[in-house]
Design an enzyme around this catalytic site. Structure first.
Site, PDB file in Angstrom:
ATOM      1  N   CYS A  78       0.820  -1.218   0.000  1.00 16.21           N
ATOM      2  CA  CYS A  78       0.000   0.000   0.000  1.00 16.21           C
ATOM      3  C   CYS A  78       0.848   1.259   0.000  1.00 16.21           C
ATOM      4  CB  CYS A  78      -0.929   0.014   1.217  1.00 16.21           C
ATOM      5  SG  CYS A  78      -0.062   0.222   2.791  1.00 16.21           S
ATOM      6  N   GLY A  79       2.148   1.120   0.189  1.00 14.66           N
ATOM      7  CA  GLY A  79       3.035   2.270   0.162  1.00 14.66           C
ATOM      8  C   GLY A  79       3.573   2.665   1.523  1.00 14.66           C
TER       9      GLY A  79
END
Length: 252
Positions: A233-234
């Site tokens: 998701c970063g």
């Protein structure tokens, strides 16, 4: 048991990881607490197995600030699960959200999580997850960040060590080499709950619109997230200089 540098700006990660290789998860948490003290934080998603790390860490560092990024799109069951665990474990919970409301984001960009391409999903994650996480780390004056990543979750995580450097922060992963059996045994030993979606066939859960149960054709558990387009998701990926600058809230 092990000799480590006390100068945080010059930690020898190779030596540290070599010294920690035979340590228990609890010993790694204890080292992190001794090393970083009030500048140590933890993150949680209140996902399927989040009770493990929440219990493990708070048995050693009861008042550690625990950052929870609330995207505004989590399932109802996640909010209830979070409330129950917060009360049971007496968590020092710090909830952070994007400065851009879901309604404003949808007005400006549309329902970008529906676009099954990396660019749209990365934009969504930058707005709803990465920006508030970076703000949390800054406001809480964090130098190090405990997280429950495990090597068997994604290809990216296979290359990680117990202690890593991510941007300006150290990332510490006490259960990095735990198996699914280790997780199960810990939950059972301490009578801890899974997220309610576990009984629905989920092995990983995030936002309601981009999580689904595990299927027979999935290669690993993270295929059930983000429409199978990406695995991260970063939050746990290093930022480029341009990406870091783009997280200035005035630009959102």
């Amino acid at each position: 048991m092990y000799q480590l540098s006390t100068v945080r700006d010059s930690l020898d990660l190779v030596s540290i990881n070599n010294n920690l290789v035979d340590c228990s998860a609890g010993a790694i948490v204890d080292w992190a607490n001794q090393q970083f003290g009030k500048h140590l934080v933890m993150s949680t998603s209140f996902g399927i197995q989040s009770a493990v790390m929440l219990h493990l860490v708070t048995q050693i560092v009861p008042d550690v600030p625990i950052i929870w990024i609330d995207t505004g799109y989590l399932p109802k069951e996640t909010y209830i699960f979070a409330e129950e665990l917060t009360n049971r474990l007496n968590l020092n919970l710090k909830v952070y959200q994007s400065e851009m409301s879901p309604a404003r984001m949808e007005a400006l960009y549309g329902k970008i999580w529906q676009d099954k391409n990396v660019e749209s999903l990365n934009l969504y994650d930058r707005i709803r997850k990465v920006e508030p996480m970076q703000r949390a780390l800054k406001e809480l004056k964090a130098e190090a960040w405990l997280a429950g990543l495990r090597q068997n979750q994604t290809k990216f995580r296979q290359q990680l060590e117990y202690v890593n450097k991510q941007g300006e922060h150290y990332k510490i992963l006490p259960i990095l080499r735990w198996s699914s059996r280790d997780i199960y045994e810990y939950l059972t030993e301490h009578d801890l709950p899974y997220h309610p979606y576990f009984d629905k066939g989920y092995v990983s859960v995030g936002d309601w619109h981009s999580s689904r149960p595990l299927s027979a054709t999935d290669g690993d558990e993270r295929d059930t997230r983000f429409h199978g387009v990406k695995q991260e998701c970063g939050l746990h990926l290093p930022l480029s200089n341009d990406e870091a600058q783009s997280l200035d809230s005035s630009q959102l």
